[in-house]
Scaffold this active site. Sequence first.
Site, PDB file in Angstrom:
ATOM      1  N   GLN A 197      -6.430  -4.329   8.918  1.00 40.26           N
ATOM      2  CA  GLN A 197      -5.577  -3.319   9.560  1.00 40.26           C
ATOM      3  C   GLN A 197      -4.273  -4.000   9.992  1.00 40.26           C
ATOM      4  O   GLN A 197      -4.246  -5.227  10.166  1.00 40.26           O
ATOM      5  CB  GLN A 197      -6.334  -2.787  10.799  1.00 40.26           C
TER       6      GLN A 197
ATOM      7  N   ALA B 229     -19.264   1.806   4.934  1.00 38.85           N
ATOM      8  CA  ALA B 229     -18.632   1.215   3.745  1.00 38.85           C
ATOM      9  C   ALA B 229     -19.560   0.223   3.055  1.00 38.85           C
ATOM     10  O   ALA B 229     -19.502   0.058   1.832  1.00 38.85           O
ATOM     11  CB  ALA B 229     -17.319   0.550   4.142  1.00 38.85           C
TER      12      ALA B 229
ATOM     13  N   HIS C  75     -12.626  -2.508  15.228  1.00 41.97           N
ATOM     14  CA  HIS C  75     -12.625  -1.094  14.840  1.00 41.97           C
ATOM     15  C   HIS C  75     -12.885  -0.259  16.102  1.00 41.97           C
ATOM     16  O   HIS C  75     -13.691  -0.648  16.951  1.00 41.97           O
ATOM     17  CB  HIS C  75     -13.711  -0.833  13.790  1.00 41.97           C
TER      18      HIS C  75
ATOM     19  N   ARG D   3     -15.030   3.434   4.500  1.00 38.70           N
ATOM     20  CA  ARG D   3     -15.725   4.622   4.970  1.00 38.70           C
ATOM     21  C   ARG D   3     -14.783   5.826   4.943  1.00 38.70           C
ATOM     22  O   ARG D   3     -15.179   6.936   4.644  1.00 38.70           O
ATOM     23  CB  ARG D   3     -16.231   4.388   6.403  1.00 38.70           C
ATOM     24  N   GLY D   4     -13.521   5.608   5.292  1.00 32.56           N
ATOM     25  CA  GLY D   4     -12.544   6.699   5.335  1.00 32.56           C
ATOM     26  C   GLY D   4     -12.397   7.244   6.734  1.00 32.56           C
ATOM     27  O   GLY D   4     -13.285   7.115   7.580  1.00 32.56           O
ATOM     28  N   ASP D   5     -11.227   7.832   6.987  1.00 37.68           N
ATOM     29  CA  ASP D   5     -10.936   8.429   8.294  1.00 37.68           C
ATOM     30  C   ASP D   5     -11.725   9.714   8.467  1.00 37.68           C
ATOM     31  O   ASP D   5     -12.162  10.328   7.500  1.00 37.68           O
ATOM     32  CB  ASP D   5      -9.437   8.759   8.385  1.00 37.68           C
TER      33      ASP D   5
ATOM     34  N   GLU E  77       0.863  -1.184   0.000  1.00 35.77           N
ATOM     35  CA  GLU E  77       0.000   0.000   0.000  1.00 35.77           C
ATOM     36  C   GLU E  77       0.896   1.231   0.000  1.00 35.77           C
ATOM     37  O   GLU E  77       1.823   1.330   0.803  1.00 35.77           O
ATOM     38  CB  GLU E  77      -0.872   0.020   1.255  1.00 35.77           C
TER      39      GLU E  77
ATOM     40  N   LYS F 178       8.057   4.375   3.566  1.00 40.15           N
ATOM     41  CA  LYS F 178       9.343   3.741   3.899  1.00 40.15           C
ATOM     42  C   LYS F 178       9.618   2.624   2.880  1.00 40.15           C
ATOM     43  O   LYS F 178       8.703   1.933   2.466  1.00 40.15           O
ATOM     44  CB  LYS F 178       9.293   3.121   5.294  1.00 40.15           C
TER      45      LYS F 178
ATOM     46  N   LYS G 162     -20.778  -6.024   4.719  1.00 39.95           N
ATOM     47  CA  LYS G 162     -20.011  -5.578   3.543  1.00 39.95           C
ATOM     48  C   LYS G 162     -19.840  -6.735   2.554  1.00 39.95           C
ATOM     49  O   LYS G 162     -19.913  -6.549   1.344  1.00 39.95           O
ATOM     50  CB  LYS G 162     -18.628  -5.035   3.974  1.00 39.95           C
TER      51      LYS G 162
HETATM   52  P1  FAD Z   1     -17.177   0.630   8.084  1.00 38.92           P
HETATM   53  O1  FAD Z   1     -17.103  -0.756   7.573  1.00 38.92           O
HETATM   54  O2  FAD Z   1     -18.247   1.509   7.560  1.00 38.92           O
HETATM   55  O3  FAD Z   1     -17.192   0.547   9.650  1.00 38.92           O
HETATM   56  C1  FAD Z   1     -17.035   1.705  10.462  1.00 38.92           C
HETATM   57  C2  FAD Z   1     -17.637   1.462  11.839  1.00 38.92           C
HETATM   58  O4  FAD Z   1     -19.056   1.387  11.722  1.00 38.92           O
HETATM   59  C3  FAD Z   1     -17.213   0.137  12.480  1.00 38.92           C
HETATM   60  O5  FAD Z   1     -17.129   0.335  13.863  1.00 38.92           O
HETATM   61  C4  FAD Z   1     -18.359  -0.817  12.148  1.00 38.92           C
HETATM   62  O6  FAD Z   1     -18.490  -1.865  13.103  1.00 38.92           O
HETATM   63  C5  FAD Z   1     -19.553   0.131  12.172  1.00 38.92           C
HETATM   64  N1  FAD Z   1     -20.607  -0.236  11.233  1.00 38.92           N
HETATM   65  C6  FAD Z   1     -20.470  -0.664   9.959  1.00 38.92           C
HETATM   66  N2  FAD Z   1     -21.681  -0.866   9.396  1.00 38.92           N
HETATM   67  C7  FAD Z   1     -22.588  -0.544  10.328  1.00 38.92           C
HETATM   68  C8  FAD Z   1     -24.008  -0.530  10.369  1.00 38.92           C
HETATM   69  N3  FAD Z   1     -24.738  -0.885   9.309  1.00 38.92           N
HETATM   70  N4  FAD Z   1     -24.624  -0.136  11.526  1.00 38.92           N
HETATM   71  C9  FAD Z   1     -23.899   0.235  12.615  1.00 38.92           C
HETATM   72  N5  FAD Z   1     -22.554   0.244  12.635  1.00 38.92           N
HETATM   73  C10 FAD Z   1     -21.919  -0.145  11.507  1.00 38.92           C
HETATM   74  N6  FAD Z   1      -8.886   5.581   5.565  1.00 38.92           N
HETATM   75  C11 FAD Z   1      -8.781   6.588   4.651  1.00 38.92           C
HETATM   76  O7  FAD Z   1      -9.258   7.709   4.925  1.00 38.92           O
HETATM   77  N7  FAD Z   1      -8.143   6.380   3.446  1.00 38.92           N
HETATM   78  C12 FAD Z   1      -7.621   5.182   3.098  1.00 38.92           C
HETATM   79  O8  FAD Z   1      -7.077   5.049   2.000  1.00 38.92           O
HETATM   80  C13 FAD Z   1      -7.725   4.102   4.023  1.00 38.92           C
HETATM   81  N8  FAD Z   1      -7.242   2.871   3.735  1.00 38.92           N
HETATM   82  C14 FAD Z   1      -7.464   1.826   4.594  1.00 38.92           C
HETATM   83  C15 FAD Z   1      -7.061   0.528   4.238  1.00 38.92           C
HETATM   84  C16 FAD Z   1      -7.319  -0.558   5.079  1.00 38.92           C
HETATM   85  C17 FAD Z   1      -6.892  -1.944   4.666  1.00 38.92           C
HETATM   86  C18 FAD Z   1      -7.975  -0.351   6.331  1.00 38.92           C
HETATM   87  C19 FAD Z   1      -8.255  -1.516   7.241  1.00 38.92           C
HETATM   88  C20 FAD Z   1      -8.360   0.931   6.712  1.00 38.92           C
HETATM   89  C21 FAD Z   1      -8.126   2.032   5.857  1.00 38.92           C
HETATM   90  N9  FAD Z   1      -8.531   3.318   6.178  1.00 38.92           N
HETATM   91  C22 FAD Z   1      -8.390   4.353   5.275  1.00 38.92           C
HETATM   92  C23 FAD Z   1      -9.102   3.609   7.498  1.00 38.92           C
HETATM   93  C24 FAD Z   1     -10.632   3.453   7.529  1.00 38.92           C
HETATM   94  O9  FAD Z   1     -11.242   4.321   6.598  1.00 38.92           O
HETATM   95  C25 FAD Z   1     -11.105   3.797   8.941  1.00 38.92           C
HETATM   96  O10 FAD Z   1     -10.648   2.826   9.838  1.00 38.92           O
HETATM   97  C26 FAD Z   1     -12.593   4.036   9.122  1.00 38.92           C
HETATM   98  O11 FAD Z   1     -12.786   4.546  10.437  1.00 38.92           O
HETATM   99  C27 FAD Z   1     -13.474   2.790   8.977  1.00 38.92           C
HETATM  100  O12 FAD Z   1     -13.547   2.387   7.669  1.00 38.92           O
HETATM  101  P2  FAD Z   1     -14.351   1.031   7.258  1.00 38.92           P
HETATM  102  O13 FAD Z   1     -14.384   1.018   5.805  1.00 38.92           O
HETATM  103  O14 FAD Z   1     -13.798  -0.115   7.985  1.00 38.92           O
HETATM  104  O15 FAD Z   1     -15.801   1.449   7.827  1.00 38.92           O
END
Ligand code: FAD
Length: 308
Positions: free
Chosen positions: A200, A144, A173, A124-126, A18, A296, A189
């Site tokens: 992660q 997401a 998470h 979902r994104g940070d 990545e 890095k 998902k």
């Molecule tokens: P989701 O799957 O939407 O989950 C987020 C939270 O909501 C979780 O606690 C989950 O349990 C909860 N949730 C999900 N669905 C529901 C529902 N229907 N009802 C209630 N709760 C629910 N961030 C960036 O900004 N840019 C990047 O490029 C990026 N790359 C990443 C790559 C990887 C491999 C990983 C693991 C993370 C990355 N992240 C990135 C970070 C990520 O966007 C964050 O950790 C974010 O907070 C959660 O994203 P997610 O897609 O896992 O969210």
Amino acid sequence: MRISQMLSEASKPYPSLEIVPPLKGVTKKQLLDSIRPFMEFNPPFVNVTTHRDEFEFIPQADGSFRRALVRKRVSETAVCAAIQSEFQIEVVPHVICGGASRELIESQLHDFQFLGVENLLALRGDCITGEKRFVPDPDGYTYASQLVEAIAQFSKARGYSFCVGVGAYPEKHFEAPNLVTDIENLKKKVDAGADYIVTQMFFDNNSFYRFRDKCMAAGITVPIIPGLKPLSTARQLELLPEAFSIDIPLELTNEIRAHAADKEACYQIGKEWCSAQCKDLLAHGCKTVHFYTMGKVDNIVDILRDNF
Ligand code: FAD
């Protein structure tokens, strides 16, 4: 080629990487030269992260400051196009809900289709730096799983099928009340159409193996790719748990702390730990291990040399 197909057809394990798009001003040549050392190990795909705009205070003529959202990095689309044409490998742009309307996401998907990108990572994104909770775009997606559904609908309507990965958290998470609920949400998902999962980073392989077992017990059968990052400084003992809500095992913590004043020793300890994790994951049947490079190169190249 679709990542799901690569995983099912792989005759030997391979690394994946990545990378983070560079800050504006870095040239294409500089970016490509920074990735070139990894190509010796034939990674079949490279993920490219996507970042929210960040708040900046812009000085005004009257001496005041205006707070504005500013894009600091080159776009993931430009970076993907550059990598594709230079190295002829698959690129996996990250598509995020944060800061994007449905329409903007659809435009991004059109761009990726135009470039011939086959694989995406839907997230979902940070939060924006400084925000405590994720705030969705008024016309965007909250989770997401909704983005995965939207990509599936786009694919159906355009007759173009993206292979979609999603993120997961072996140690949960940070917002989820518990791991069981988080895995239930991960399953949403997969049910929405995700083809594979990338985790992660983690520093204790047992947390990954336990997570993988729990996913299987919950009916998640798509491949789960483990994500690793070598710890490289003593300061990361605090920074990584804070940024990624992950644990660093006591043994690694103690070893780094014992050498905290010696930068080179910390770098070596982090590298050797990560390399041992990689060996163990491959021995436990993982077909690929995903490395978070975070700008890095040298430590990851050494780990790849040890393992692939
Ligand atoms: P989701 O799957 O939407 O989950 C987020 C939270 O909501 C979780 O606690 C989950 O349990 C909860 N949730 C999900 N669905 C529901 C529902 N229907 N009802 C209630 N709760 C629910 N961030 C960036 O900004 N840019 C990047 O490029 C990026 N790359 C990443 C790559 C990887 C491999 C990983 C693991 C993370 C990355 N992240 C990135 C970070 C990520 O966007 C964050 O950790 C974010 O907070 C959660 O994203 P997610 O897609 O896992 O969210």
